[in-house]
Every structure is written in structure tokens, then in C-alpha cells.
Write a protein that holds these residues in place. Structure first.
Motif, mmCIF file in Angstrom:
data_model
loop_
_atom_site.group_PDB
_atom_site.id
_atom_site.type_symbol
_atom_site.label_atom_id
_atom_site.label_comp_id
_atom_site.label_asym_id
_atom_site.label_seq_id
_atom_site.Cartn_x
_atom_site.Cartn_y
_atom_site.Cartn_z
ATOM 1 N N ASP A 164 14.211 -7.487 -16.747
ATOM 2 C CA ASP A 164 13.176 -8.751 -16.625
ATOM 3 C C ASP A 164 13.722 -9.460 -15.615
ATOM 4 O O ASP A 164 13.081 -10.591 -15.358
ATOM 5 N N PHE A 165 14.641 -9.197 -14.777
ATOM 6 C CA PHE A 165 14.915 -9.848 -13.437
ATOM 7 C C PHE A 165 13.529 -9.922 -12.529
ATOM 8 O O PHE A 165 13.318 -10.673 -11.612
ATOM 9 N N VAL A 166 12.715 -8.810 -12.696
ATOM 10 C CA VAL A 166 11.465 -8.431 -11.860
ATOM 11 C C VAL A 166 10.290 -8.134 -12.927
ATOM 12 O O VAL A 166 10.353 -7.355 -13.893
ATOM 13 N N ILE A 167 9.230 -8.758 -12.971
ATOM 14 C CA ILE A 167 8.125 -8.600 -14.155
ATOM 15 C C ILE A 167 6.838 -8.810 -13.511
ATOM 16 O O ILE A 167 5.844 -9.017 -14.405
ATOM 17 N N TRP A 168 6.662 -8.785 -12.272
ATOM 18 C CA TRP A 168 5.567 -8.664 -11.525
ATOM 19 C C TRP A 168 4.767 -10.055 -11.975
ATOM 20 O O TRP A 168 3.513 -10.064 -12.308
ATOM 21 N N ALA A 169 5.277 -11.198 -11.992
ATOM 22 C CA ALA A 169 5.008 -12.587 -12.541
ATOM 23 C C ALA A 169 6.113 -13.660 -12.141
ATOM 24 O O ALA A 169 7.156 -13.291 -11.726
ATOM 25 N N SER A 170 5.589 -14.703 -11.973
ATOM 26 C CA SER A 170 6.504 -15.648 -11.603
ATOM 27 C C SER A 170 7.894 -15.771 -12.704
ATOM 28 O O SER A 170 7.402 -15.692 -13.783
ATOM 29 N N THR B 47 -2.550 2.105 -8.318
ATOM 30 C CA THR B 47 -2.553 0.998 -8.585
ATOM 31 C C THR B 47 -1.612 0.114 -8.416
ATOM 32 O O THR B 47 -1.865 -1.250 -7.996
ATOM 33 N N ALA B 48 -0.220 0.393 -8.362
ATOM 34 C CA ALA B 48 0.936 -0.630 -7.957
ATOM 35 C C ALA B 48 0.548 -1.072 -6.442
ATOM 36 O O ALA B 48 0.942 -2.274 -5.956
ATOM 37 N N ASP B 49 0.404 0.218 -5.652
ATOM 38 C CA ASP B 49 0.307 -0.068 -4.125
ATOM 39 C C ASP B 49 -1.110 -1.087 -4.161
ATOM 40 O O ASP B 49 -0.607 -2.007 -3.204
ATOM 41 N N ARG B 50 -2.010 -0.962 -4.462
ATOM 42 C CA ARG B 50 -3.140 -1.821 -4.525
ATOM 43 C C ARG B 50 -2.944 -3.272 -4.804
ATOM 44 O O ARG B 50 -3.003 -4.154 -4.249
ATOM 45 N N LEU B 51 -2.027 -3.486 -6.138
ATOM 46 C CA LEU B 51 -1.645 -4.518 -6.531
ATOM 47 C C LEU B 51 -0.714 -5.392 -5.429
ATOM 48 O O LEU B 51 -0.870 -6.402 -5.053
ATOM 49 N N TRP B 52 0.025 -4.641 -4.946
ATOM 50 C CA TRP B 52 1.042 -5.218 -3.919
ATOM 51 C C TRP B 52 0.521 -5.654 -2.843
ATOM 52 O O TRP B 52 0.811 -6.683 -2.169
ATOM 53 N N ARG B 53 -0.705 -5.014 -2.290
ATOM 54 C CA ARG B 53 -1.310 -5.112 -1.045
ATOM 55 C C ARG B 53 -2.241 -6.457 -1.372
ATOM 56 O O ARG B 53 -3.122 -6.778 -0.400
ATOM 57 N N GLY B 54 -2.551 -6.627 -2.691
ATOM 58 C CA GLY B 54 -3.380 -7.822 -3.036
ATOM 59 C C GLY B 54 -5.102 -7.254 -3.092
ATOM 60 O O GLY B 54 -5.800 -8.093 -3.104
ATOM 61 N N GLU B 55 -5.129 -6.019 -3.064
ATOM 62 C CA GLU B 55 -6.671 -5.405 -3.124
ATOM 63 C C GLU B 55 -7.120 -5.607 -4.402
ATOM 64 O O GLU B 55 -8.331 -5.580 -4.798
ATOM 65 N N ILE B 56 -6.368 -5.782 -5.689
ATOM 66 C CA ILE B 56 -6.669 -6.194 -6.920
ATOM 67 C C ILE B 56 -5.975 -7.203 -7.254
ATOM 68 O O ILE B 56 -4.474 -7.299 -7.018
ATOM 69 N N GLY B 57 -6.331 -7.882 -8.320
ATOM 70 C CA GLY B 57 -5.348 -9.201 -8.833
ATOM 71 C C GLY B 57 -4.416 -8.877 -9.943
ATOM 72 O O GLY B 57 -5.003 -7.919 -10.654
ATOM 73 N N ILE B 58 -3.620 -9.620 -10.241
ATOM 74 C CA ILE B 58 -2.355 -9.242 -11.306
ATOM 75 C C ILE B 58 -3.403 -9.395 -12.529
ATOM 76 O O ILE B 58 -2.871 -8.745 -13.618
ATOM 77 N N GLU C 108 1.822 -17.138 -4.304
ATOM 78 C CA GLU C 108 0.495 -16.468 -3.919
ATOM 79 C C GLU C 108 0.724 -14.952 -3.742
ATOM 80 O O GLU C 108 -0.315 -14.360 -3.759
ATOM 81 N N ARG C 109 2.168 -14.770 -3.754
ATOM 82 C CA ARG C 109 2.570 -13.389 -3.917
ATOM 83 C C ARG C 109 2.105 -12.637 -5.054
ATOM 84 O O ARG C 109 1.881 -13.169 -6.073
ATOM 85 N N PRO C 110 1.298 -11.438 -5.021
ATOM 86 C CA PRO C 110 0.857 -10.834 -5.999
ATOM 87 C C PRO C 110 1.592 -10.280 -7.132
ATOM 88 O O PRO C 110 1.591 -10.294 -8.208
ATOM 89 N N TYR C 111 3.349 -10.398 -6.918
ATOM 90 C CA TYR C 111 4.182 -10.074 -7.791
ATOM 91 C C TYR C 111 4.836 -11.434 -8.334
ATOM 92 O O TYR C 111 5.873 -11.772 -9.039
ATOM 93 N N LEU C 112 4.336 -12.522 -7.894
ATOM 94 C CA LEU C 112 4.860 -13.947 -8.369
ATOM 95 C C LEU C 112 3.954 -14.891 -8.675
ATOM 96 O O LEU C 112 4.273 -16.156 -8.893
ATOM 97 N N ARG C 113 2.685 -14.416 -9.089
ATOM 98 C CA ARG C 113 1.748 -15.232 -9.422
ATOM 99 C C ARG C 113 2.121 -15.771 -11.119
ATOM 100 O O ARG C 113 2.680 -15.034 -11.797
ATOM 101 N N PRO C 114 1.626 -17.221 -11.457
ATOM 102 C CA PRO C 114 2.329 -17.684 -12.492
ATOM 103 C C PRO C 114 1.447 -17.469 -13.722
ATOM 104 O O PRO C 114 0.520 -18.311 -14.473
ATOM 105 N N VAL C 115 1.282 -16.328 -14.211
ATOM 106 C CA VAL C 115 0.296 -15.678 -15.131
ATOM 107 C C VAL C 115 1.070 -15.613 -16.607
ATOM 108 O O VAL C 115 0.354 -15.352 -17.667
ATOM 109 N N TYR C 116 2.207 -15.853 -16.529
ATOM 110 C CA TYR C 116 3.016 -15.732 -17.883
ATOM 111 C C TYR C 116 3.967 -16.828 -17.977
ATOM 112 O O TYR C 116 3.558 -17.888 -18.612
ATOM 113 N N ASP C 117 4.884 -17.140 -17.115
ATOM 114 C CA ASP C 117 5.470 -18.520 -17.283
ATOM 115 C C ASP C 117 5.094 -19.433 -16.167
ATOM 116 O O ASP C 117 4.336 -18.940 -15.295
#
Length: 423
Positions: free
Chosen positions: A197-203, A8-19, A291-300
Motif C-alpha cells: 500500500d505504498f502505492v494505491i492509485w490514490a492520494s 485499462t491501466a494505460d488509459r487511467l494513467w494517461r487520464g483518458e478515464i477517471g479513477i 490532479e495526477r490520475p494516480y494521486l486523486r484524493p478518492v480514498y484518503d
């Protein structure tokens, strides 16, 4: 759980599924062994477990409402005693799991954290009521009560600390980022990096409008230091593992670049004499980064980071002289409503603007109308409509939470027997 979590993490990183399909703050309890004797538990706040010859070392321990289930997952993987727990920072979703292990009766664990953490816990006790309110708004949980009892660290450190356990080395590094007490942990023998939380799969959560100061420039510096290590597995504070040195380096450097851009552009405009309002409406996060799958503004929201940069360097005055010693919001609203021909005129204009998609301006007018005549049901109906439209339009959970709270306030005025969340 097998490698499904990594798939699942791989598919997220490649953008096959959305965050949005795998929200990074979901509490699921899924788990996977990401390296030899290394268990990752995906939770509301993740827990990383390292088995050593002297016992377990945890990086983060879980939130109060999932601590028991996290304990159960870990115990299904290992019966070794908990020797050491490292708190990545003092946010309450990371620090409530140790007592569950200590209740096993196998002796106390050793808790390690940065030296600023005890002061954070004391502040949380002092402001428990306020923290209850702001987190109710942020997460939409009307009955949330902020905790006032904490498992304090036994060992604190200032800059770096090397922990030797079972013949292995765990390197703890302090940097200010989302908090002033943040720790990231490097396990060189396993090539595993625990970022907290330096990395959170979001902006990056560097702008939260209801919380205390964040430090985007120092955050970026820490990320670049992590990127130089050659980690092969990254275990974030929220979201899923990232596997592979190239992916890890890109995630860390992209996140740093996003923070640096917003920080540097905000400071440039401050140095040019701009007001906060000018900066907020001029500085934008680079589109290719958010637009990166790990930087989408879904939280902050990256826009909120501007406010934190301003607050860090410029204090609370926004540059508008009228706001230095302002009239009350209610007094101003009544005067503006009078000039406009009444609060209903303002509210109806807000409805038109909302229909045209100008939700920022619509919110100002709807809020002004309701402040001018707070008992008027029609005005609250329109106010609720405007904020509900804002909830639908916003990607960031923090913005959704605040706008949703405002809409529920007005809906409560319209329904006898309903509970106003602000009361």
C-alpha cells in the motif's frame, strides 16, 4: 482475462478515464499475466502470484470475503502448490488467503512478514469492537464484524530479507509508511516491484482519521528507494499495474513529493509555534500532484495527513488551551444555543450556510444544535441535510463514510423502526 486490464491501466494513467470509473478498492477478481510466470489478481486488495520451480510465491493473499474467489482465479492459472506467502502489511484486506490454500491438504505454506506484524494482530484482537465501529463508519457497512483469528507469520524479519525460491531471488524491504509493519518486495530477475500500500492509485493513505499512526516522511524515503531500482512492472496494493520504467519512476517520485510537501510544511509551521488548526487551514497539497490520475484524493484526504504529522511529533494537544481540559460537548452546545437564542436558531443558520456552500461551518452549527437538544426531530432533519450535503461535496471515501454515518444517525431518529447505525 487478457491484456484488457493493462489497457485499462494505460488509459487511467494517461487520464483518458477517471479513477472514479475504476475505483482502486473494487473487488473484481480480474487478472492478467504481467510478466513471465507472474499473475496479477485485481481485488479489493490485490494479490501478486509468482510461479517458481519450487511452487508459488504470493505477495498478499486477499481479504476474508474474497479469499476463495482469489484462490479460484489462481488455481485457474496454476496448480502448483503454494510455497510462500509474503504479507505486505497486516491490514485485514491483505492477510486472509493462506488458509484457503492450506485447506487443499498439500501441506502448510510458509508465511513471511515484518516482525511488527504479530503485535498488530494481537492489537486487533484486543480492540476488535472498536475496529468494528470505525470500519462500519469508514465503509458504510453497518453490520461489519472485525475478525479475531489470524494466520500468523512463520518467519519474520527486521530490515531486509532475501528469499531464494526455485532459483530466483525475492528481496523484502521494510519501511514504515501506511503501517509500522510494511514490506515492499523487489523481484530483480523479473523487474517486478510489489509495493503493497505504498502505492494505491490514490492520494496516499497517510492520514486516515480513524486509524493508528502513519509515517509520511519514511514512506517518501521508501518510494524514492523503489524509484531507483529500474522496475518495469509495478504491482500496487490497490489499483491496477503500472508498466514501463518511466511511468513507474514518475508515480513513485510524485507520490514521494506529495508526502514530503505536506510533512515539511506541517513541521515548518509547528516549529514556528502554530496551532494545529492554523496548519490544517494553511497547508495544501500541490494542485499539480493531486490532479495526477494516480494521486486523486478518492480514498484518503491530503488534509488528514497534517493531523498524522502533528500526532507523530506533537502528541494529542492541538495548541488550543480550551481543549486541554474541555467542558463536555453537550454542556458547551447548550450554552452556545442559549446565547444564540435556542438550538433552532443555530440549526436554521446551519441550513443557510450549507445553501451558501459553507459546509464546514454549517456542520459545526448543525452538530451543536443537535447536541443541545438531541431529541428534537427538526434539528436532526437539518443535521442530516447538512451531512448529506457534505457527502456529495467530498471526494474522499473516508470523509464520505463519516459524514454519511452522521446523516444516517439523524435519519434514524426521524423514522420509527429505523436502525441507528451507532446503536
Amino acid at each position: 482475462m487478457t491484456g484488457d486490464l493493462l489497457e485499462t491501466a494505460d488509459r487511467l494513467w494517461r487520464g483518458e478515464i477517471g479513477i472514479e470509473d475504476r475505483f482502486p478498492f473494487a473487488a473484481g477478481g480480474e487478472h492478467v499475466e504481467v510478466a513471465d510466470r507472474t499473475l496479477f489478481v485485481a481485488s479489493f486488495a490485490n494479490v501478486s502470484t509468482f510461479a517458481t520451480d519450487e511452487g508459488l510465491l504470493l505477495v498478499d493473499t486477499g481479504a476474508v470475503f474474497v479469499a476463495s474467489s482469489v484462490h479460484e482465479v489462481i488455481r485457474g492459472w496454476s496448480d502448483d502448490p503454494l510455497h510462500t506467502a509474503v504479507y505486505s502489511h497486516g491490514h485485514v484486506d491483505h492477510v486472509f488467503g493462506v488458509p484457503v490454500f492450506e485447506q487443499e491438504g498439500r501441506g502448510p505454506a510458509r508465511v513471511i512478514a515484518h516482525e511488527a506484524m504479530p503485535a498488530r494482530f494481537r492489537r486487533y484482537v484486543l480492540t476488535a469492537g472498536f475496529n468494528s465501529w470505525i470500519n462500519r463508519r469508514q465503509f458504510g457497512v453497518d453490520q461489519l464484524e472485525w475478525p479475531t483469528e489470524y494466520r500468523y507469520p512463520d518467519v519474520t524479519y527486521r530490515d531486509t530479507l532475501t528469499v531464494e525460491l526455485g532459483g530466483e531471488t525475492f528481496e523484502l524491504h521494510h519501511a514504515r509508511g501506511e503501517t509500522d509493519d510494511h514490506t515492499w518486495t523487489w523481484v530483480p530477475g523479473r523487474k517486478v516491484l510489489c509495493t503493497g500500500d505504498f502505492v494505491i492509485w490514490a492520494s496516499p493513505n497517510a492520514g486516515n482519521p480513524q486509524k493508528v499512526q502513519r509515517y509520511p516522511s519514511e514512506w517518501a524515503t521508501a518510494l524514492r528507494e523503489m524509484a531507483s531500482l529500474g522496475a518495469e512492472v509495478l504491482l500496487p496494493g490497490h489499483g491496477l499495474p503500472i508498466v514501463g520504467a518511466d511511468r513507474i519512476r514518475q508515480t513513485l517520485t510524485d507520490t514521494a513529493a506529495l508526502l514530503e510537501h505536506i510533512h515539511d510544511e506541517t513541521v515548518r509551521m509547528m516549529n514556528d509555534g502554530a496551532r494545529l488548526d492554523d496548519i490544517v487551514h494553511a497547508v495544501r497539497a500541490p494542485e499539480h500532484l493531486i490532479e495526477r490520475p494516480y494521486l486523486r484524493p478518492v480514498y484518503d484526504d491530503p488534509e488528514f495527513i497534517i493531523h498524522n504529522v502533528w500526532r507523530l511529533y506533537g502528541g494529542w494537544f492541538d495548541g488550543n488551551p480550551a481543549t486541554l481540559k474541555p467542558a463536555s460537548e453537550t454542556e458547551l452546545a447548550r450554552e452556545l444555543a442559549t446565547l444564540a437564542g435556542g438550538p433552532r436558531v443555530l440549526a436554521e443558520r446551519a441550513r443557510v450556510l450549507a445553501g451558501e456552500g459553507n459546509l464546514r461551518l454549517a456542520a459545526h452549527l448543525a452538530e451543536t444544535a443537535a447536541l443541545a437538544d438531541p431529541e428534537n426531530a427538526t434539528l436532526h432533519e437539518i443535521r442530516a441535510e447538512v451531512y448529506e450535503a457534505r457527502v456529495r461535496a467530498e471526494p474522499a471515501l473516508m470523509a464520505k463514510g463519516i459524514y454519511g454515518w452522521a446523516a444516517r444517525e439523524s435519519r434514524a431518529r426521524l423514522s420509527p423502526g429505523s436502525t441507528d447505525p451507532s446503536r
